[in-house]
Each structure stands twice: as structure tokens, then as C-alpha cells.
Design a protein around this motif. Structure first.
Motif, PDB file in Angstrom:
ATOM      1  N   SER A  41       3.822   3.245  -1.784  1.00  0.00           N
ATOM      2  CA  SER A  41       4.299   2.278  -2.765  1.00  0.00           C
ATOM      3  C   SER A  41       5.154   1.257  -2.020  1.00  0.00           C
ATOM      4  N   ALA A  42       5.508   0.169  -2.676  1.00  0.00           N
ATOM      5  CA  ALA A  42       6.336  -0.856  -2.032  1.00  0.00           C
ATOM      6  C   ALA A  42       7.677  -0.279  -1.587  1.00  0.00           C
ATOM      7  N   GLU A  94       9.056   0.196   2.314  1.00  0.00           N
ATOM      8  CA  GLU A  94      10.320  -0.424   2.726  1.00  0.00           C
ATOM      9  C   GLU A  94      11.273   0.597   3.331  1.00  0.00           C
ATOM     10  N   ARG A 148       3.811  -2.322   4.567  1.00  0.00           N
ATOM     11  CA  ARG A 148       4.390  -3.197   3.531  1.00  0.00           C
ATOM     12  C   ARG A 148       3.321  -4.139   2.973  1.00  0.00           C
ATOM     13  N   PHE A 149       2.503  -4.669   3.857  1.00  0.00           N
ATOM     14  CA  PHE A 149       1.425  -5.569   3.452  1.00  0.00           C
ATOM     15  C   PHE A 149       0.433  -4.854   2.532  1.00  0.00           C
ATOM     16  N   ALA A 178       0.983  -2.161   0.688  1.00  0.00           N
ATOM     17  CA  ALA A 178       1.648  -1.840  -0.577  1.00  0.00           C
ATOM     18  C   ALA A 178       1.732  -3.060  -1.491  1.00  0.00           C
ATOM     19  N   ALA A 179       1.903  -4.236  -0.905  1.00  0.00           N
ATOM     20  CA  ALA A 179       2.058  -5.456  -1.694  1.00  0.00           C
ATOM     21  C   ALA A 179       0.729  -6.029  -2.165  1.00  0.00           C
ATOM     22  N   THR A 180      -0.344  -5.799  -1.408  1.00  0.00           N
ATOM     23  CA  THR A 180      -1.609  -6.474  -1.689  1.00  0.00           C
ATOM     24  C   THR A 180      -2.750  -5.549  -2.093  1.00  0.00           C
ATOM     25  N   TYR A 189      -3.182 -10.578   6.782  1.00  0.00           N
ATOM     26  CA  TYR A 189      -1.777 -10.192   6.938  1.00  0.00           C
ATOM     27  C   TYR A 189      -0.920 -11.416   7.254  1.00  0.00           C
ATOM     28  N   TRP A 240      -0.318 -13.488   4.243  1.00  0.00           N
ATOM     29  CA  TRP A 240       0.636 -12.811   3.352  1.00  0.00           C
ATOM     30  C   TRP A 240       2.070 -12.966   3.860  1.00  0.00           C
TER      31      TRP A 240
END
Length: 349
Positions: free
Chosen positions: A88-89, A93, A153-154, A156-158, A191, A194
């Protein structure tokens, strides 16, 4: 006299055979001598490479990648285009501390100006010829290769697919700060977009690696295996901040070794190159019939598409491929465990 005359034809025949044997022997010696010379030149080249290896060469057979293994990995990776699993985001993190994120995300400004690109060295690949002057505006480039943690992170975000070597979408143990691999050119470009950046151009990458004095490696003109991860001296990728004695004149890490780096450019010839045009033509394998398929035989045919450039050499490549001017290349949809990338951006005005 008559007896002596009767023996002459036999003597002549014997002399003829002797002369023929002598000529054949001479030709054989010339061919063997030429072959030995070629072998010796190849031995010298391999000797130079082996002298730079830092593992026991008795283990070499176990370290060479099997033919076709990268292709198999690539095909498996292509099947996972729409797979979205992993962190997850918030979980992504939490992989690193605030200070670690800040350091990994840092960029270095490369000043505007001219630099020497390419090389005139005869033993370098012709695709790197000739040396020429290039002038660039100021730009910024990542201090480090993009790491597994950053790529998490990428994802999780996309919802982008994870690399093939992440089991169940999770980074391998102790590899958070390894460069992300098993990413193709499109993954790297996605990436970068983003992250609000882009892939560096080939010229930007080379200037950031070698500075303005035309050096062969980021630290100078002498190969030093202690300054980089190459030729199986480690056996895998390494943390992106490991080789602080191998940084470029601008303080950029891993511009030689660790992983090959995708850049923006197509693999095209330099102006004035002496490389054969055939080198730059994209080729794909074509199997003519089922018998060839069964024997794993194929024919390379040219297509109207270009390869993408990779720079820097890798932990698997020979030391010569880590030279700042060396150009590697691959299809943009290919991925491998020694393909990675870093990002760049235009300098702030």
C-alpha cells in the motif's frame, strides 16, 4: 647407363612427391601460424578481462548466464503487465526513513558546456566512434540509480506491475536499496514521468559520467575493480550508495557497473562513425519451420524499428563495457536482472 636411365622416372616421381609434401607443409605452417596469431590476440583480450576479475576463475562456468535465460525471464515478465500486488502507499513509504528517502531522491546539477563524447580508441566498439564535441545546457540527474524502495512507491501510487523478481509483489530481502531491475524501457519511462522527471539523453548520461576531460571511467583512465561492481566480482547488484570511490567528477554514483541504465535515445550511429550500418539495424528472430523450432534455430531478420541505448555496464558485464563511452542496446520491451535506470530533468532557471 641403361639401368640408370630406367631408374630416372622413379627418382623424378620421388622428387615430385617430396616437393609437393614440402609445399603442403609450408602452406600448413602459414595457416597454423596465422590461426595461432588470431588465437593469441583473443587470448590477450581475454587475459586483460580475466586479470580484472575479483572472483576465483575456477568458478567461471557456474557464473556465466545460460543462453536464452534472459529471454525466458523477459517473456515471463510480459505476462504480468496487468498484475498489481504488493505494498500500500503507507507500507511503501515506511520502507525507509525520512533521511534515507531524501538522500535517494537527491539530484546533481551538471553545468552547461561542452564535453568529449565517444572515443577514437581502436579496441573500442565501432559504435562508440568517433570522439566528438557535444555542447549541452545545464541539467539535473539522479545521484543514485532508482532503487527497489523508490519503485515500490511508484507501484503503490499507480498500480503498475511489480518487477518479476519481487515475490508476491514484495522486494527481496535486504534489497531495498538495490537498483530496481527487471524493468524495460517503458517501465523506466513511466516511473520517470510519475516522478516529474524523464530519462536522461545519451549525451547527458555520458557527460554526467565522465566530465569534460574525456576520461574512460568516472574516476579516471585506469580500470580499478575496487571502484565498481562488475564482471561477477560480487555476483549480484549492490546497494546504490556502495561505491563512493567510483563516483563521477560530479559525484554521481554507479555510472560504471552495478546495472546497465536505460536512456532516452534510440541506438543510432554518431556522425562520421566507421561502424557498419548493419550494427544499428533492429533485428528479430524468425523461425522458418517446425524442425528449426525443435532445434531452437532461428534467423535474424531486420525490422523497421530501433533498439534503445543502455549505458554504464553491469555486475555481469566485462570491465570494458563499463567505460563511459561504451554503448549497449536492447529492445525497449526487454527486461533483465541487470537492466535499471536513473532519471534526469532540465535544470531550474
Amino acid at each position: 647407363m641403361k639401368k640408370q636411365a630406367e631408374q630416372n622416372p622413379a627418382d623424378l616421381q620421388r622428387k615430385k612427391r617430396y616437393l609437393t609434401a614440402t609445399i603442403v607443409t609450408c602452406i600448413t605452417l602459414v595457416v597454423v601460424g596465422g590461426s595461432l596469431h588470431v588465437v593469441k590476440l583473443g587470448s590477450i583480450r581475454m587475459g586483460e578481462m580475466r586479470a580484472l576479475a575479483t572472483y576465483d576463475l575456477k568458478e567461471e562456468s557456474a557464473r556465466i548466464r545460460a543462453a536464452g535465460e534472459d529471454i525466458a525471464l523477459h517473456e515471463e515478465n510480459e505476462k504480468r503487465k496487468n498484475e498489481a500486488v504488493g505494498y500500500s502507499a503507507a507500507e511503501a513509504e515506511s520502507l525507509l526513513t525520512k533521511e534515507q528517502w531524501q538522500e535517494l531522491d537527491s539530484m546533481v546539477t551538471i553545468p552547461a558546456g561542452k564535453f568529449l563524447m565517444g572515443t577514437n580508441l581502436k579496441n573500442a566498439d565501432a559504435a562508440s566512434h568517433p570522439q566528438h564535441v557535444v555542447e549541452l545546457p545545464a541539467f539535473r540527474i539522479d545521484k543514485y540509480l532508482v532503487t527497489n524502495a523508490q519503485y515500490a512507491r511508484f507501484i503503490a501510487a499507480t498500480g503498475h506491475r511489480p518487477p518479476l523478481d519481487w515475490k508476491d509483489g514484495k522486494i527481496p530481502t535486504d534489497a531495498l536499496q538495490y537498483p530496481v531491475t527487471m524493468v524495460n524501457w517503458y517501465d523506466a519511462s513511466a516511473y520517470a514521468k510519475w516522478a516529474g522527471k524523464r530519462l536522461p539523453t545519451e549525451a547527458e548520461w555520458e557527460k554526467a559520467a565522465r566530465g569534460t576531460d574525456g576520461r574512460r571511467w568516472p574516476w579516471g583512465n585506469e580500470m580499478d575493480p575496487a571502484r565498481l561492481n562488475t564482471y561477477y566480482n560480487v555476483g549480484s547488484a549492490t546497494n546504490v550508495n556502495t561505491y563512493n570511490k567510483g563516483v563521477s567528477p560530479y559525484g554521481v554514483y554507479d555510472m560504471a557497473g552495478n546495472v546497465d541504465e536505460w536512456v532516452e535515445d534510440d541506438f543510432l550511429p554518431y556522425k562520421g562513425t566507421d561502424a557498419e550500418k548493419e550494427v544499428f539495424k533492429g533485428k528479430i528472430a524468425r523461425v522458418e519451420n517446425e524442425q528449426d523450432r525443435a532445434m531452437k534455430l532461428s534467423e535474424q531478420i531486420a525490422v523497421n524499428r530501433n533498439y534503445k541505448v543502455l549505458r554504464g555496464g553491469s555486475w555481469k558485464g566485462d570491465p570494458f563495457s563499463t567505460a563511459t563511452y561504451h554503448r549497449d542496446y536492447s529492445w525497449p520491451n526487454y527486461a533483465s536482472d541487470f537492466y535499471g535506470f536513473r532519471c534526469a530533468s532540465s535544470a531550474e532557471k
